[in-house]
Write a protein that holds these residues in place. Sequence first.
Motif, PDB file in Angstrom:
ATOM      1  N   PRO A  56       0.804  -1.232   0.000  1.00  0.00           N
ATOM      2  CA  PRO A  56       0.000   0.000   0.000  1.00  0.00           C
ATOM      3  C   PRO A  56       0.839   1.286   0.000  1.00  0.00           C
ATOM      4  O   PRO A  56       1.600   1.541   0.925  1.00  0.00           O
ATOM      5  N   PRO A  57       0.723   2.068  -1.086  1.00  0.00           N
ATOM      6  CA  PRO A  57       1.426   3.355  -1.130  1.00  0.00           C
ATOM      7  C   PRO A  57       0.688   4.367  -0.262  1.00  0.00           C
ATOM      8  O   PRO A  57      -0.520   4.293  -0.129  1.00  0.00           O
ATOM      9  N   ARG A  58       1.380   5.271   0.289  1.00  0.00           N
ATOM     10  CA  ARG A  58       0.730   6.292   1.119  1.00  0.00           C
ATOM     11  C   ARG A  58       0.854   7.647   0.439  1.00  0.00           C
ATOM     12  O   ARG A  58       0.084   7.978  -0.415  1.00  0.00           O
ATOM     13  N   GLU A  59       1.856   8.400   0.762  1.00  0.00           N
ATOM     14  CA  GLU A  59       1.997   9.728   0.181  1.00  0.00           C
ATOM     15  C   GLU A  59       2.531   9.624  -1.243  1.00  0.00           C
ATOM     16  O   GLU A  59       3.261   8.701  -1.583  1.00  0.00           O
ATOM     17  N   ILE A  60       2.150  10.597  -2.063  1.00  0.00           N
ATOM     18  CA  ILE A  60       2.619  10.648  -3.449  1.00  0.00           C
ATOM     19  C   ILE A  60       2.943  12.098  -3.781  1.00  0.00           C
ATOM     20  O   ILE A  60       2.254  13.019  -3.354  1.00  0.00           O
ATOM     21  N   THR A  61       4.028  12.276  -4.532  1.00  0.00           N
ATOM     22  CA  THR A  61       4.493  13.610  -4.910  1.00  0.00           C
ATOM     23  C   THR A  61       4.925  13.584  -6.364  1.00  0.00           C
ATOM     24  O   THR A  61       5.464  12.588  -6.824  1.00  0.00           O
ATOM     25  N   VAL A  62       4.690  14.662  -7.078  1.00  0.00           N
ATOM     26  CA  VAL A  62       5.176  14.766  -8.461  1.00  0.00           C
ATOM     27  C   VAL A  62       6.182  15.893  -8.568  1.00  0.00           C
ATOM     28  O   VAL A  62       6.102  16.881  -7.847  1.00  0.00           O
ATOM     29  N   HIS A  63       7.149  15.715  -9.459  1.00  0.00           N
ATOM     30  CA  HIS A  63       8.135  16.753  -9.778  1.00  0.00           C
ATOM     31  C   HIS A  63       8.102  16.898 -11.291  1.00  0.00           C
ATOM     32  O   HIS A  63       8.850  16.250 -12.009  1.00  0.00           O
ATOM     33  N   PRO A  64       7.182  17.760 -11.801  1.00  0.00           N
ATOM     34  CA  PRO A  64       6.929  17.837 -13.242  1.00  0.00           C
ATOM     35  C   PRO A  64       8.149  18.148 -14.107  1.00  0.00           C
ATOM     36  O   PRO A  64       8.319  17.550 -15.156  1.00  0.00           O
ATOM     37  N   SER A  65       8.988  19.060 -13.666  1.00  0.00           N
ATOM     38  CA  SER A  65      10.115  19.442 -14.522  1.00  0.00           C
ATOM     39  C   SER A  65      11.147  18.330 -14.692  1.00  0.00           C
ATOM     40  O   SER A  65      11.863  18.276 -15.671  1.00  0.00           O
ATOM     41  N   LYS A  66      11.194  17.393 -13.720  1.00  0.00           N
ATOM     42  CA  LYS A  66      12.115  16.255 -13.816  1.00  0.00           C
ATOM     43  C   LYS A  66      11.418  14.979 -14.259  1.00  0.00           C
ATOM     44  O   LYS A  66      12.051  13.978 -14.521  1.00  0.00           O
ATOM     45  N   GLY A  67      10.083  15.001 -14.294  1.00  0.00           N
ATOM     46  CA  GLY A  67       9.340  13.828 -14.732  1.00  0.00           C
ATOM     47  C   GLY A  67       9.240  12.741 -13.682  1.00  0.00           C
ATOM     48  O   GLY A  67       9.058  11.574 -14.016  1.00  0.00           O
ATOM     49  N   TYR A  68       9.362  13.097 -12.409  1.00  0.00           N
ATOM     50  CA  TYR A  68       9.308  12.116 -11.309  1.00  0.00           C
ATOM     51  C   TYR A  68       7.932  12.046 -10.693  1.00  0.00           C
ATOM     52  O   TYR A  68       7.237  13.039 -10.575  1.00  0.00           O
ATOM     53  N   VAL A  69       7.563  10.838 -10.281  1.00  0.00           N
ATOM     54  CA  VAL A  69       6.372  10.632  -9.445  1.00  0.00           C
ATOM     55  C   VAL A  69       6.872  10.038  -8.161  1.00  0.00           C
ATOM     56  O   VAL A  69       7.645   9.116  -8.136  1.00  0.00           O
TER      57      VAL A  69
END
Length: 69
Positions: A56-69
Amino acid sequence: MLGFFKGFSDAYDLAIDFSTGNIFFSAVGKEILSSYIGVVHSSSIFYKEVVYLINPPREITVHPSKGYV
């Protein structure tokens, strides 16, 4: 808009990529390895699992300029 689908238990956390309009969410399933990270576009009703068969994943964050989730 997120809906309830077969096997879908609970959207735990959301992260929005404002540059593309994509909404990423972590879904916690009722069964072991039924959790996943999904993405849906803000103008669509369909979603895609991008990471699945995980604990089960909990927190999620995106970094659009680097293409990371």
